[in-house]
Design a protein around this motif. Structure first.
Motif, PDB file in Angstrom:
ATOM      1  N   LYS A  15      31.688 -43.375 -48.249  1.00  0.00           N
ATOM      2  CA  LYS A  15      30.803 -42.326 -47.738  1.00  0.00           C
ATOM      3  C   LYS A  15      30.807 -42.218 -46.213  1.00  0.00           C
ATOM      4  CE  LYS A  15      27.604 -42.443 -51.685  1.00  0.00           C
ATOM      5  NZ  LYS A  15      27.825 -41.044 -52.144  1.00  0.00           N
ATOM      6  N   ILE A  16      31.196 -43.280 -45.523  1.00  0.00           N
ATOM      7  CA  ILE A  16      31.178 -43.257 -44.062  1.00  0.00           C
ATOM      8  C   ILE A  16      32.510 -43.807 -43.541  1.00  0.00           C
ATOM      9  CG2 ILE A  16      28.665 -43.543 -44.006  1.00  0.00           C
ATOM     10  CD1 ILE A  16      29.119 -46.452 -43.119  1.00  0.00           C
ATOM     11  N   VAL A  69      22.038 -41.131 -45.509  1.00  0.00           N
ATOM     12  CA  VAL A  69      23.209 -40.545 -44.874  1.00  0.00           C
ATOM     13  C   VAL A  69      22.970 -39.046 -44.871  1.00  0.00           C
ATOM     14  CG1 VAL A  69      25.705 -40.275 -44.860  1.00  0.00           C
ATOM     15  CG2 VAL A  69      24.698 -42.349 -45.781  1.00  0.00           C
ATOM     16  N   VAL A  70      22.876 -38.473 -43.686  1.00  0.00           N
ATOM     17  CA  VAL A  70      22.581 -37.050 -43.532  1.00  0.00           C
ATOM     18  C   VAL A  70      23.699 -36.411 -42.710  1.00  0.00           C
ATOM     19  CG1 VAL A  70      20.925 -35.329 -42.708  1.00  0.00           C
ATOM     20  CG2 VAL A  70      20.102 -37.517 -43.621  1.00  0.00           C
ATOM     21  N   ARG A  71      24.320 -35.403 -43.298  1.00  0.00           N
ATOM     22  CA  ARG A  71      25.356 -34.668 -42.578  1.00  0.00           C
ATOM     23  C   ARG A  71      24.763 -33.373 -42.046  1.00  0.00           C
ATOM     24  NH1 ARG A  71      31.537 -33.364 -44.676  1.00  0.00           N
ATOM     25  NH2 ARG A  71      32.217 -32.252 -42.791  1.00  0.00           N
ATOM     26  N   LYS A  72      24.997 -33.131 -40.760  1.00  0.00           N
ATOM     27  CA  LYS A  72      24.523 -31.904 -40.110  1.00  0.00           C
ATOM     28  C   LYS A  72      25.739 -31.247 -39.483  1.00  0.00           C
ATOM     29  CE  LYS A  72      20.634 -34.818 -38.738  1.00  0.00           C
ATOM     30  NZ  LYS A  72      19.872 -35.372 -37.590  1.00  0.00           N
ATOM     31  N   PHE A  83      27.978 -51.303 -47.908  1.00  0.00           N
ATOM     32  CA  PHE A  83      27.873 -50.606 -49.195  1.00  0.00           C
ATOM     33  C   PHE A  83      28.392 -49.175 -49.082  1.00  0.00           C
ATOM     34  CE2 PHE A  83      24.978 -47.486 -51.211  1.00  0.00           C
ATOM     35  CZ  PHE A  83      25.399 -47.609 -52.525  1.00  0.00           C
ATOM     36  N   LEU A  84      28.031 -48.486 -48.002  1.00  0.00           N
ATOM     37  CA  LEU A  84      28.476 -47.106 -47.812  1.00  0.00           C
ATOM     38  C   LEU A  84      29.989 -47.026 -47.587  1.00  0.00           C
ATOM     39  CD1 LEU A  84      25.638 -45.734 -45.477  1.00  0.00           C
ATOM     40  CD2 LEU A  84      25.927 -45.296 -47.931  1.00  0.00           C
ATOM     41  N   ARG A  85      30.518 -47.976 -46.843  1.00  0.00           N
ATOM     42  CA  ARG A  85      31.975 -47.992 -46.619  1.00  0.00           C
ATOM     43  C   ARG A  85      32.722 -48.214 -47.936  1.00  0.00           C
ATOM     44  NH1 ARG A  85      30.407 -51.224 -42.127  1.00  0.00           N
ATOM     45  NH2 ARG A  85      30.634 -50.086 -40.137  1.00  0.00           N
ATOM     46  N   ARG A  90      36.841 -34.008 -42.580  1.00  0.00           N
ATOM     47  CA  ARG A  90      37.534 -33.590 -43.794  1.00  0.00           C
ATOM     48  C   ARG A  90      37.414 -34.635 -44.900  1.00  0.00           C
ATOM     49  NH1 ARG A  90      41.375 -31.512 -40.037  1.00  0.00           N
ATOM     50  NH2 ARG A  90      42.555 -33.480 -40.126  1.00  0.00           N
ATOM     51  N   ALA A  91      37.400 -35.907 -44.510  1.00  0.00           N
ATOM     52  CA  ALA A  91      37.359 -36.985 -45.496  1.00  0.00           C
ATOM     53  C   ALA A  91      35.947 -37.302 -45.977  1.00  0.00           C
ATOM     54  CB  ALA A  91      37.986 -38.243 -44.902  1.00  0.00           C
ATOM     55  N   CYS A  92      34.924 -36.869 -45.226  1.00  0.00           N
ATOM     56  CA  CYS A  92      33.536 -37.236 -45.549  1.00  0.00           C
ATOM     57  C   CYS A  92      33.089 -36.552 -46.848  1.00  0.00           C
ATOM     58  CB  CYS A  92      32.606 -36.833 -44.405  1.00  0.00           C
ATOM     59  SG  CYS A  92      30.876 -37.298 -44.701  1.00  0.00           S
TER      60      CYS A  92
END
Length: 381
Positions: free
Chosen positions: A240-241, A205-208, A234-236, A182-184
């Motif tokens: 994003k993650i 970053v790939v969401r499936k 960086f992503l955190r 839900r948060a992604c």
């Protein structure tokens, strides 16, 4: 002793595609793989409509038991720079897949006899045949076992990690918890790509669905773990993650086609897919060139009519070069100073036109190249 016409070492997309084509042509094909299936294979994992066409993949059948995530765009940036989204209307431009499912599906439908959980320990020449592990005797031995393929090492004297300049990547794929999902903020149909500021690689970053794949690959793999850690930080920071990632990153390596120097054929043996070093130079994608190498190899093998000498198999190397281009050719950017390449690249990665038409359409999606169509029969359903 088990006798067969063709023994394929490696049951990934290249090996499974070749096995299916040759099995449909009536050859007695066995596949040997050290893994048990479905195997744990981490990969950013998307396939284009061209790959779907080349594999004669029934998407309705595939999605019944496997994850198939339509992709309608990509978000691209220089790491820390402005993100530019290239969106596409209409049909999906790609499909996110989980390699553990995708590879198993292709191997299961190949029709070949599969030997799981058996690593190659020995390869010996016996007249016009090869004998593997003292148990499997074949007239043609095919290496499809990836960058560290034992056929490449035993038969072609390849030395991974020595003189070869390989791309090395680390990645992780995991099922998000309901709260994490839900948060992604990453959209399932819009994978995100982040080029390193020195342009020696990129992260993603790939969401499936509710799975998230995070990774980074570089041709300059010095201190790769530090680059991966910095990318995750960086992503955190960008939200994003998740703050904590389950498990450890897995590593793998592959050769870019223009830089690879491996032989492709010898008497009674040939290499396909990542074992041959066929990944696209800009994106590092290996699935499509692996599948196309298998289809070309299948047609050449059929035309050999049992004559598997190096001279007869040389048609495979010639056809592959015609399709992918000549290895070792220098490009315009190869002649420029490194600082100038970085300067130009950083400017171009901030341009919407360049992202859509060069980075995505040409480098990653290869929309300029139609699906491979062979002149000879490689079998049908």
């Amino acid at each position: 002793m088990t006798e067969c016409d063709v023994l394929i070492v490696g049951g990934g997309p290249a090996g499974a595609t070749l096995a299916r084509a040759l099995h449909q042509h009536g050859l007695h094909v066995h596949v040997l793989d050290k893994a048990t299936w479905p195997r744990d294979k981490v990969c950013a994992g998307w396939v284009t409509p061209a790959v779907v066409s080349e594999l004669e993949l029934d998407l309705d059948d595939y999605r019944r038991d496997n994850l198939l995530q339509p992709v309608h765009g990509f978000r691209v940036s220089l790491m820390g720079g402005r993100e530019i989204e290239a969106s596409y209307s209409g049909d999906a431009i790609s499909y996110g897949i989980r390699r553990c499912e995708f590879d198993h599906y292709l191997l299961r439908r190949s029709g070949a006899t599969v030997h799981e959980g058996e690593a190659v320990k020995s390869v010996e020449r016996d007249g016009a045949a090869y004998v593997v592990n003292g148990e499997y005797r074949c007239r043609l031995l095919v290496g499809a076992g990836g960058h560290f393929c034992p056929v490449a090492r035993h038969v072609f004297a390849a030395r991974p990690g020595s003189t070869e300049v390989a791309v090395r990547a680390q990645e992780i794929e995991f099922a998000m918890s309901p709260e994490q999902a839900r948060a992604c903020p990453v959209q399932a149909d819009v994978p995100e790509l982040f080029f390193c500021t020195d342009l020696k690689g990129y992260g993603w970053v790939v969401r499936k669905g509710d799975y998230l794949n995070i990774g980074l690959g570089r041709e300059d793999n010095h201190r790769l773990s530090e680059h991966v850690q910095a990318f995750c930080d960086f992503l955190r920071e960008a939200g994003k993650i998740p703050a904590e990632l389950p498990g450890r990153f897995q590593g793998h390596a592959y050769l870019l086609y223009p830089h690879a120097q491996r032989e492709l054929v010898r008497d009674g043996a040939l290499l396909i897919g990542d074992a041959a070093g066929l990944a696209y130079p800009q994106s590092g994608e290996g699935i499509r060139p692996a599948i196309e190498s298998a289809l070309i190899a299948a047609e050449v093998i059929q035309a050999c009519n049992g004559d598997y000498t190096a001279d007869a198999l040389a048609a495979y190397a010639r056809r592959l070069q015609q399709h992918l281009g000549t290895r070792g050719q220098t490009t315009f950017t190869d002649r420029l100073p490194e600082w100038l390449v970085r300067f130009l690249g950083q400017r171009l990665l901030g341009m919407r036109w360049f992202i859509r038409h060069m980075v995505m359409n040409r480098w990653f999606l290869h929309r300029q190249t139609p699906p491979l169509r062979l002149t000879g029969a490689t079998g049908g359903d």
